[in-house]
Design a protein around this motif. Structure first.
Motif, mmCIF file in Angstrom:
data_model
loop_
_atom_site.group_PDB
_atom_site.id
_atom_site.type_symbol
_atom_site.label_atom_id
_atom_site.label_comp_id
_atom_site.label_asym_id
_atom_site.label_seq_id
_atom_site.Cartn_x
_atom_site.Cartn_y
_atom_site.Cartn_z
ATOM 1 N N ALA A 124 0.817 -0.793 -0.015
ATOM 2 C CA ALA A 124 -0.151 0.202 0.311
ATOM 3 C C ALA A 124 0.881 1.328 -0.219
ATOM 4 O O ALA A 124 0.651 2.297 -0.693
ATOM 5 N N GLU A 125 2.037 0.764 0.487
ATOM 6 C CA GLU A 125 2.958 2.230 0.831
ATOM 7 C C GLU A 125 3.695 2.494 -0.145
ATOM 8 O O GLU A 125 3.357 3.546 -0.939
ATOM 9 N N ALA A 126 3.890 1.866 -1.009
ATOM 10 C CA ALA A 126 4.766 1.205 -2.115
ATOM 11 C C ALA A 126 3.629 1.886 -3.342
ATOM 12 O O ALA A 126 4.200 3.111 -4.364
ATOM 13 N N TYR A 127 2.763 1.764 -3.832
ATOM 14 C CA TYR A 127 1.766 1.747 -4.663
ATOM 15 C C TYR A 127 1.587 3.301 -4.019
ATOM 16 O O TYR A 127 1.582 3.997 -5.496
ATOM 17 N N LEU A 129 8.951 -3.748 -4.878
ATOM 18 C CA LEU A 129 9.164 -3.152 -4.101
ATOM 19 C C LEU A 129 8.838 -2.763 -2.622
ATOM 20 O O LEU A 129 10.013 -3.078 -1.829
ATOM 21 N N ALA A 130 7.508 -3.847 -2.359
ATOM 22 C CA ALA A 130 7.162 -4.291 -0.988
ATOM 23 C C ALA A 130 8.173 -5.162 -0.697
ATOM 24 O O ALA A 130 8.918 -5.959 0.310
ATOM 25 N N ARG A 159 -6.172 2.622 -2.919
ATOM 26 C CA ARG A 159 -6.506 0.845 -1.304
ATOM 27 C C ARG A 159 -6.201 -0.182 -2.276
ATOM 28 O O ARG A 159 -7.009 -1.203 -2.054
ATOM 29 N N PRO A 160 -4.824 -0.705 -2.457
ATOM 30 C CA PRO A 160 -4.177 -1.896 -3.012
ATOM 31 C C PRO A 160 -4.226 -2.791 -1.897
ATOM 32 O O PRO A 160 -4.154 -2.334 -0.620
ATOM 33 N N GLU A 161 -4.634 -4.024 -2.154
ATOM 34 C CA GLU A 161 -4.637 -5.216 -1.163
ATOM 35 C C GLU A 161 -4.700 -6.300 -1.641
ATOM 36 O O GLU A 161 -4.707 -6.702 -2.640
#
Length: 404
Positions: A210-213, A320-321, A222-224
């Motif tokens: 979520a932070e990288a997106y 990246l995550a 709000r990626p899940e």
């Protein structure tokens, strides 16, 4: 962790080449088909024992050669380790660490690499196998023992499926195939380990993705991430647009049952429910080999709903995550981060944001057909590749350091 030296013999289009790399950003520049991605592929091989472009090793062996040799010198602070892989066109591959023969499965213990390439768009837009492969490769990098679990599961799966096909050919139905229960026990045991590891991985990725997106896209969509498990009904492989429900499992639920117990119970119930269907089709229809990692933005599945830019942002965020997870737990230092022909696919804003996100890693390797596609912040050291040869190598921070 830093790759200091990469040497190739009969790898792809390289007869023999030595490349010196430095800390920070290293850019391989060359027109398409010249061999720049082959260098990135060789570095990535030590982490996953495979290619991000092909499923077999043979295409990585130079035409006319029987084997390819890849050597890489890694630096972890003051410590140096020399890795070597011999990729044979036929027969088993061989490996060495500091000159001593080891099993090839040992190599990923020394090399952690996160590679992002245009092929990664298939993680978000392709079939479930692409997402399973992404998850399982990361699982192995975080916990090398999972390589054995995944290999054992694949072996049991093949043997169980062969038994089902044989039973179908002989017209055996229902409970008449008693030997199937033996394979069920093995499938459940190994499959439960994989499912638990994948669920834990999705939980660990949730916040960094979520932070990288948001950092890449410049917006919070709000990626899940959520696993759709075949043991809970439905079949993500047959209908990936309507995945099976995958409510998060707590480590311990209200009645004192552990997560492993709950998964095993669901697994056995699903196998019993699908028994006749499996005999009719000669396939194993339940297990982690048929699960899917469902990705969403704005509450909608990325596959089929997300724009091209959103899909790229999700794929980049996943990588990246992954790098952040490996960085947080590794005693080897940062993973080597490879961006293979990525910047050409991004708009100017995303290029700048991505450069800012990766600039803090110990070593970043970038490939590009057009040097100007790469932000200035990542162009301190440039290696030019033409037809399998390193023809120019410049390093602004270490003048005069020339390659082959």
């Amino acid at each position: 962790m830093i790759v200091e030296q990469l040497s190739l013999v009969d790898f792809r289009n390289y007869a023999a080449v030595d490349v010196t790399l430095g800390s920070g950003a290293n850019v391989f520049v060359g027109r398409n088909g010249q061999g720049k991605t082959n260098l990135a592929e060789a570095i990535g091989y030590f982490a996953t024992l495979g290619s991000h472009r092909v499923s077999q090793d043979a295409p990585m062996v130079r035409d006319g050669a029987d084997a390819a040799i890849v050597r890489m010198r890694l630096a972890y602070g003051d410590r140096r380790v020399q890795l070597e892989a011999q990729l044979n066109r036929s027969g088993s591959n061989k490996a060495r660490v500091n000159g001593a023969a080891v099993k090839t499965a040992e190599l990923p213990r020394y090399a952690q690499v996160v590679l992002f390439a245009p092929e990664d768009l298939q993680i978000v837009r392709g079939d479930p196998s692409s997402r399973r492969r992404f998850a399982d490769q990361l699982l192995v990098q975080r916990a090398p023992r999972m390589a054995g679990v995944l290999a054992d599961y694949d072996r049991v799966l093949k043997q169980r499926t062969a038994l089902l096909k044989s039973a179908r050919a002989r017209g055996i139905r229902g409970d008449a195939l008693s030997t199937l229960d033996v394979w069920n026990d093995k499938l459940v045991q190994l499959g439960t380990d994989i499912i638990r590891a994948r669920l834990a991985l999705a939980r660990a990725l949730s916040v960094p993705v979520a932070e990288a997106y948001t950092a890449i896209a410049g917006e919070d969509h709000r990626p899940e991430l959520e696993w759709a498990l075949s043991i809970r009904g439905g079949d993500p492989e047959d209908d990936s647009d309507t995945p099976a429900s995958s409510r998060p499992l707590d480590q311990r639920v209200g009645d004192g049952t552990t997560e492993a117990d709950e998964i095993q119970a669901q697994f056995r119930a699903a196998l019993a429910d699908k028994r006749q269907s499996e005999l009719d089709r000669g396939l194993t229809l339940v297990g982690p080999h048929r699960d899917d990692l469902v990705l969403r933005v704005r509450g909608l599945p990325v596959k089929g709903y997300a724009s091209h830019g959103e899909s790229w942002s999700v794929a980049l965020a996943l990588r990246l995550a992954s790098a952040q997870l490996l960085r947080a737990q590794s005693q080897l230092g940062d993973p080597v981060l490879i961006l293979d022909d990525v910047f050409a696919e991004l708009d100017v804003d995303r290029r700048a944001r991505l450069a800012g996100l990766v600039g803090g890693f110990e070593q970043v390797v970038v490939t590009a057909a057009v040097e100007n596609d790469v932000p200035d912040a990542l162009r301190a050291r440039t290696v030019r590749v033409v037809a399998g040869s390193i023809v120019v190598e410049t390093a602004l921070d270490t003048p005069g350091d020339a390659g082959d």
